[in-house]
Design an enzyme around this catalytic site. Structure first.
Site, PDB file in Angstrom:
ATOM      1  N   SER A   1       4.040   1.579  -5.711  1.00  0.00           N
ATOM      2  CA  SER A   1       4.611   2.501  -4.728  1.00  0.00           C
ATOM      3  C   SER A   1       3.881   2.378  -3.401  1.00  0.00           C
ATOM      4  O   SER A   1       4.288   2.964  -2.403  1.00  0.00           O
ATOM      5  CB  SER A   1       4.507   3.936  -5.231  1.00  0.00           C
TER       6      SER A   1
ATOM      7  N   HIS B   1      10.596   0.534  -8.514  1.00  0.00           N
ATOM      8  CA  HIS B   1       9.649   1.655  -8.581  1.00  0.00           C
ATOM      9  C   HIS B   1      10.155   2.757  -9.505  1.00  0.00           C
ATOM     10  O   HIS B   1      11.150   3.411  -9.209  1.00  0.00           O
ATOM     11  CB  HIS B   1       9.411   2.198  -7.154  1.00  0.00           C
TER      12      HIS B   1
ATOM     13  N   GLU C   1      13.694   3.219  -7.788  1.00  0.00           N
ATOM     14  CA  GLU C   1      13.921   2.725  -6.426  1.00  0.00           C
ATOM     15  C   GLU C   1      13.857   1.191  -6.453  1.00  0.00           C
ATOM     16  O   GLU C   1      12.844   0.618  -6.861  1.00  0.00           O
ATOM     17  CB  GLU C   1      12.855   3.271  -5.472  1.00  0.00           C
TER      18      GLU C   1
ATOM     19  N   ASN D   1       8.387   9.093  -2.635  1.00  0.00           N
ATOM     20  CA  ASN D   1       7.014   9.477  -2.310  1.00  0.00           C
ATOM     21  C   ASN D   1       6.888  10.036  -0.899  1.00  0.00           C
ATOM     22  O   ASN D   1       5.994  10.833  -0.615  1.00  0.00           O
ATOM     23  CB  ASN D   1       6.057   8.297  -2.513  1.00  0.00           C
TER      24      ASN D   1
HETATM   25  N1  3HC Z   1       5.881  11.233 -21.485  1.00  0.00           N
HETATM   26  C1  3HC Z   1       7.045  11.110 -22.153  1.00  0.00           C
HETATM   27  N2  3HC Z   1       7.912  12.131 -22.286  1.00  0.00           N
HETATM   28  C2  3HC Z   1       7.555  13.316 -21.738  1.00  0.00           C
HETATM   29  C3  3HC Z   1       6.360  13.499 -21.028  1.00  0.00           C
HETATM   30  C4  3HC Z   1       5.504  12.394 -20.912  1.00  0.00           C
HETATM   31  N3  3HC Z   1       4.355  12.435 -20.244  1.00  0.00           N
HETATM   32  N4  3HC Z   1       6.315  14.772 -20.586  1.00  0.00           N
HETATM   33  C5  3HC Z   1       7.435  15.379 -21.007  1.00  0.00           C
HETATM   34  N5  3HC Z   1       8.173  14.481 -21.700  1.00  0.00           N
HETATM   35  C6  3HC Z   1       9.474  14.742 -22.323  1.00  0.00           C
HETATM   36  C7  3HC Z   1       9.354  15.736 -23.438  1.00  0.00           C
HETATM   37  O1  3HC Z   1       9.024  15.101 -24.654  1.00  0.00           O
HETATM   38  C8  3HC Z   1      10.730  16.334 -23.459  1.00  0.00           C
HETATM   39  O2  3HC Z   1      11.615  15.479 -24.149  1.00  0.00           O
HETATM   40  P1  3HC Z   1      12.888  16.094 -24.928  1.00  0.00           P
HETATM   41  O3  3HC Z   1      13.619  16.973 -23.973  1.00  0.00           O
HETATM   42  O4  3HC Z   1      13.685  14.918 -25.314  1.00  0.00           O
HETATM   43  O5  3HC Z   1      12.309  16.852 -26.057  1.00  0.00           O
HETATM   44  C9  3HC Z   1      11.171  16.305 -21.984  1.00  0.00           C
HETATM   45  O6  3HC Z   1      10.327  15.334 -21.350  1.00  0.00           O
HETATM   46  C10 3HC Z   1      10.976  17.645 -21.326  1.00  0.00           C
HETATM   47  O7  3HC Z   1       9.614  18.013 -21.504  1.00  0.00           O
HETATM   48  P2  3HC Z   1       9.111  19.503 -21.678  1.00  0.00           P
HETATM   49  O8  3HC Z   1      10.213  20.306 -22.310  1.00  0.00           O
HETATM   50  O9  3HC Z   1       7.799  19.480 -22.361  1.00  0.00           O
HETATM   51  O10 3HC Z   1       8.790  20.012 -20.227  1.00  0.00           O
HETATM   52  P3  3HC Z   1       9.709  20.085 -18.957  1.00  0.00           P
HETATM   53  O11 3HC Z   1      11.100  20.456 -19.259  1.00  0.00           O
HETATM   54  O12 3HC Z   1       8.924  20.841 -17.969  1.00  0.00           O
HETATM   55  O13 3HC Z   1       9.762  18.553 -18.443  1.00  0.00           O
HETATM   56  C11 3HC Z   1       8.940  16.949 -16.952  1.00  0.00           C
HETATM   57  C12 3HC Z   1       8.618  17.833 -18.145  1.00  0.00           C
HETATM   58  C13 3HC Z   1      10.014  15.927 -17.342  1.00  0.00           C
HETATM   59  C14 3HC Z   1       7.656  16.211 -16.604  1.00  0.00           C
HETATM   60  C15 3HC Z   1       9.480  17.841 -15.780  1.00  0.00           C
HETATM   61  O14 3HC Z   1       8.580  18.894 -15.560  1.00  0.00           O
HETATM   62  C16 3HC Z   1       9.668  17.083 -14.495  1.00  0.00           C
HETATM   63  O15 3HC Z   1      10.697  16.452 -14.277  1.00  0.00           O
HETATM   64  N6  3HC Z   1       8.666  17.172 -13.589  1.00  0.00           N
HETATM   65  C17 3HC Z   1       8.698  16.466 -12.320  1.00  0.00           C
HETATM   66  C18 3HC Z   1       8.177  15.060 -12.545  1.00  0.00           C
HETATM   67  C19 3HC Z   1       8.175  14.273 -11.255  1.00  0.00           C
HETATM   68  O16 3HC Z   1       8.472  14.750 -10.176  1.00  0.00           O
HETATM   69  N7  3HC Z   1       7.814  12.973 -11.394  1.00  0.00           N
HETATM   70  C20 3HC Z   1       7.689  12.093 -10.251  1.00  0.00           C
HETATM   71  C21 3HC Z   1       6.229  12.002  -9.866  1.00  0.00           C
HETATM   72  S1  3HC Z   1       5.986  10.959  -8.469  1.00  0.00           S
HETATM   73  C22 3HC Z   1       5.842   9.409  -9.111  1.00  0.00           C
HETATM   74  O17 3HC Z   1       5.833   9.178 -10.317  1.00  0.00           O
HETATM   75  C23 3HC Z   1       5.744   8.312  -8.117  1.00  0.00           C
HETATM   76  C24 3HC Z   1       4.458   7.560  -8.228  1.00  0.00           C
HETATM   77  O18 3HC Z   1       4.497   6.475  -7.313  1.00  0.00           O
HETATM   78  C25 3HC Z   1       3.258   8.443  -7.956  1.00  0.00           C
END
Ligand code: 3HC
Length: 285
Positions: free
Chosen positions: A120, A141, A153, A192
């Site tokens: 990224s 990405h 992306e 990002n």
């Molecule tokens: N690995 C794999 N699966 C995961 C996980 C992980 N670390 N965390 C959660 N999950 C899965 C769970 O197992 C669950 O699966 P299911 O629905 O099939 O049972 C599903 O995701 C939902 O998890 P939870 O019910 O425990 O919790 P939430 O509903 O709060 O979801 C989340 C968790 C998907 C992480 C949600 O909070 C989310 O979408 N958060 C925002 C994440 C985000 O913005 N990511 C982008 C970050 S920036 C980036 O990556 C760019 C890089 O360049 C830095």
């Protein structure tokens, strides 16, 4: 072009989940890392993830077994590259290391192979020359957690061919992802940049004592419908990663607003990196 075999380089948080996505979607997948220990940790983690999906009734046991069987691992980059139709590099964010990897790929991957980087912070034009095949190089990405987040992306550099963009977009679609095309390299691409703007505002509000981090997170979730608040998200991504992205963006733009925020620097210097270290903006057990 037909893509059947995918090599994912780097068994860290992103690489292992990208590899599992590929295996679940029917691709013969090879996960490569220089560390045997990292590969073993990735395998254990993915087996636990698959078992949890099966126990929740969200994945059939035979499909989980088939995906894990399609997912091989290796420490030998040159040999791994020799059979790949598509490479997705998710190694450490260091230009010198990525250049070495892309040079090895250029030498050993089949002539038709497409070489993508999950970076990224480093646009693919930085590693394209090392590969000796710039038209076949782009960014692909993914987002954390890569098994869950839909967006990919696809970022083309000035030399990326239309065929490369089409092939990578088709793979992202087969992975069940939503590909978006970034037509021109720009620091932070789309997501990002938007995340950076939200984080900067959240950090400024907290720093100025306008509201607590808890209330800022609650506002993002209950007023804006975000799945996580910005401080929860930064803790999940890793404050060292947030710091690194800001430094890399500042180096590209020279824009003072892109510099790492003092609250982030403070946490990183104290070793409080978020979930992975047990504490960031919040404590984790
Ligand atoms: N690995 C794999 N699966 C995961 C996980 C992980 N670390 N965390 C959660 N999950 C899965 C769970 O197992 C669950 O699966 P299911 O629905 O099939 O049972 C599903 O995701 C939902 O998890 P939870 O019910 O425990 O919790 P939430 O509903 O709060 O979801 C989340 C968790 C998907 C992480 C949600 O909070 C989310 O979408 N958060 C925002 C994440 C985000 O913005 N990511 C982008 C970050 S920036 C980036 O990556 C760019 C890089 O360049 C830095």
């Amino acid at each position: 072009m037909m893509i059947e075999r995918i090599l994912v380089i780097g068994a860290g948080t992103m690489g292992r989940q990208i590899a599992m996505s590929c295996a679940l979607s029917g691709y013969e997948t090879l996960l490569q890392d220089i560390s045997e220990q990292a590969l073993t940790a990735a395998r254990t983690d993915l087996e636990a993830w698959a078992a949890s999906r099966v126990s929740k009734g969200k994945l059939e046991q035979p499909d989980a077994d088939a995906a894990l069987n399609r997912l091989a691992q290796s420490t030998d980059l040159a040999a791994s590259a020799s059979t790949a139709d598509l490479v997705i590099e998710a190694a450490v964010e260091r230009l010198d290391i990525k250049e070495q990897i892309f040079a090895t790929l250029g030498e050993h991957a089949p002539a038709h192979a497409i070489l993508a980087t999950n970076s990224s912070t480093l646009p693919s034009s930085r590693v394209a020359a090392a590969s000796g095949r710039p038209p076949q190089v782009c960014n692909m990405h993914f987002f954390n957690p890569a098994l869950v987040m839909k967006c990919v992306e696809v970022v083309r550099n000035e030399q990326t061919s239309d065929e490369t963009v089409e092939a990578v977009t088709a793979v992202a679609t087969r992975l069940g992802k939503q590909p978006v095309l970034v037509n021109k390299e720009i620091p932070g691409f789309i997501a990002n940049r938007m995340m950076g703007a939200i984080n900067a505002e959240a950090l400024n509000l907290a720093h100025a004592g306008i509201a607590s981090i808890e209330d800022i997170d609650t506002t993002a979730k209950t007023a804006l419908g975000h799945p996580m608040g910005p401080f929860e998200l930064m803790d999940m991504v890793g404050l060292d990663v947030i710091d690194f992205i800001a430094q890399a963006t500042f180096a590209e733009t020279g824009n003072e607003a892109d510099k790492p925020h003092p609250l982030i620097t403070e946490k990183v210097q104290a070793g409080l990196l978020g979930r992975k270290s047990g504490e960031g903006f919040y404590p984790y057990s």
